[in-house]
Design a protein around this motif. Structure first.
Motif, short mmCIF file in Angstrom:
data_model
loop_
_atom_site.label_atom_id
_atom_site.label_comp_id
_atom_site.label_asym_id
_atom_site.label_seq_id
_atom_site.Cartn_x
_atom_site.Cartn_y
_atom_site.Cartn_z
N GLY A 181 4.13 38.42 -120.28
CA GLY A 181 3.55 39.64 -120.82
C GLY A 181 4.37 40.34 -121.88
O GLY A 181 4.02 41.46 -122.28
N LEU A 182 5.47 39.73 -122.34
CA LEU A 182 6.28 40.36 -123.38
C LEU A 182 5.40 40.61 -124.61
O LEU A 182 4.82 39.69 -125.17
N ASP A 183 5.31 41.88 -125.02
CA ASP A 183 4.43 42.24 -126.13
C ASP A 183 5.04 41.94 -127.49
O ASP A 183 4.32 41.59 -128.43
N ALA A 184 6.36 42.10 -127.60
CA ALA A 184 7.03 41.82 -128.87
C ALA A 184 8.48 41.46 -128.59
O ALA A 184 9.09 41.99 -127.66
N GLY A 185 9.02 40.55 -129.38
CA GLY A 185 10.41 40.15 -129.22
C GLY A 185 11.19 40.36 -130.50
O GLY A 185 10.65 40.19 -131.60
N ILE A 186 12.44 40.76 -130.36
CA ILE A 186 13.34 40.94 -131.50
C ILE A 186 14.51 39.99 -131.29
O ILE A 186 15.28 40.15 -130.34
N ALA A 187 14.64 39.00 -132.16
CA ALA A 187 15.62 37.94 -131.96
C ALA A 187 16.94 38.22 -132.65
O ALA A 187 17.70 37.31 -132.94
N THR A 188 17.22 39.47 -132.90
CA THR A 188 18.49 39.84 -133.51
C THR A 188 18.82 41.27 -133.13
O THR A 188 17.94 42.06 -132.83
N ARG A 189 20.11 41.59 -133.16
CA ARG A 189 20.51 42.97 -132.90
C ARG A 189 20.60 43.78 -134.19
O ARG A 189 20.73 44.98 -134.16
N GLY A 190 20.59 43.10 -135.31
CA GLY A 190 20.65 43.82 -136.58
C GLY A 190 19.37 44.59 -136.83
O GLY A 190 18.27 44.10 -136.58
N ALA A 191 19.49 45.80 -137.34
CA ALA A 191 18.34 46.65 -137.67
C ALA A 191 17.40 46.82 -136.48
O ALA A 191 16.18 46.89 -136.64
#
Length: 318
Positions: free
Chosen positions: A177-187
């Motif tokens: 159910g993950l709605d959105a993923g961010i594959a970096t810690r930058g920004a």
């Protein structure tokens, strides 16, 4: 009985199997015949105190004996609980910590519940006050606490953004159910604001540590809540934007198993039973087990865990 001990040197920890006496339950304790346990990063990180200590902060199994003042439990019952010394053939459990295992769960699945789901419950329900439609940001979402927080937030009706250094791990978690993923810690903050149409995160869970904290403050919604639970980056300090905390009326709180009183721990267990246990029975919540190791292969389990390749929990079976 066989038991695993955490042996800590100046910069690392190892798990060693040793012989230990079988414990006797106190008046308000249960003696658990352990069927499974799981690894948790918090107890395996160096504490700065070299030496040996019992391993395992949770266990599941059958009640082998009850203390003389215990009520509501009987020998042979299946339970899961937080405890000390869970990496052993037998472990002592405070009766106030014991939770009956819902029938659909296997031993391995039940072993993936106590620590991570109780921590997640603490963060998201009594403190986080998550409501349907809220945005929840979970950093290090593929960790044990991260996956449990994702699952519990979805059960509560929230929308979840997760972060990870691995796009592959984020893709696996879309099935939960993950709605959105961010594959970096930058920004990170800018991306959270973009994904939420400038609303921000109503609740942000910091599983990483000080290096990511300023971004979480910038990513928080008006009246947002920020939970601090882990320091895998080793950073215990971070700058604090007081103006952002002030103007956005932010709440910042810590969540820890180790420092809580017995009464506080019992209160969390009671709330979890009341609010969440039925979700395991009806399939709304299903613990994510990444890999299972036999107890005799505990050193291999730790080596696998330390490689950080897992998504969810690494479990030991007796």
């Amino acid at each position: 009985m066989k038991a695993a001990i955490i042996v800590e040197s100046s910069a690392s920890t190892a798990l060693e199997l040793r012989d230990a006496p079988t414990p006797e339950p106190g008046p308000q304790q249960l003696l658990l015949r352990v069927k499974a346990s799981s690894l948790n990063r918090g107890e395996l990180l160096p504490s700065g105190k070299p030496g040996a200590r019992p391993g395992g902060v949770e266990a599941v199994g059958e009640i082998a004996a009850c203390g003389k003042d215990v009520k509501g439990f009987a020998e042979g019952a299946r339970i899961m609980a937080r405890c000390k010394g869970g990496f052993a053939e037998y472990a002592l459990v405070d009766a106030s910590e014991a939770i009956a295992i819902p029938e659909p769960l296997s031993w391995e699945q039940a072993a993936a519940v106590p620590i991570v789901f109780l921590v997640s419950y603490d963060m998201l329900v009594p403190y986080g006050r998550v409501r349907p439609g809220d945005w929840v940001l979970v950093t290090a979402v593929s960790s044990g606490v991260g996956v449990a927080s994702l699952q519990l937030a979805k059960a509560l009706g929230a929308k979840v953004i997760g972060t990870s250094g691995s796009s592959e791990k984020l893709e696996k978690l879309r099935a939960l159910g993950l709605d959105a993923g961010i594959a970096t810690r930058g920004a990170l903050a800018a991306e959270v604001l973009r994904l939420t149409d400038r609303h921000g995160a109503d609740v942000a869970i910091n599983n990483v540590g000080g290096s990511i904290f300023p971004d979480l403050v910038r990513a928080a919604a008006y009246r947002g809540r920020i939970a601090i639970v882990g320091y895998v980056d080793g950073s215990l300090e971070a700058p604090l934007d007081l103006a952002a905390v002030h103007s956005n009326r932010l709440e910042i709180y810590g969540v820890s198993n180790r420092l809580r009183s017995a009464a506080e721990r019992a209160e969390t267990v009671a709330g979890f039973k009341r609010d969440c246990l039925s979700w395991f029975a009806d399939g709304t919540l299903l613990p994510l087990v990444d890999k299972v190791f036999a107890f005799d292969a505990i050193a291999d389990a730790k080596a696998y865990f330390d490689r950080n390749a897992h998504v969810g929990k690494v479990v030991l079976t007796m």
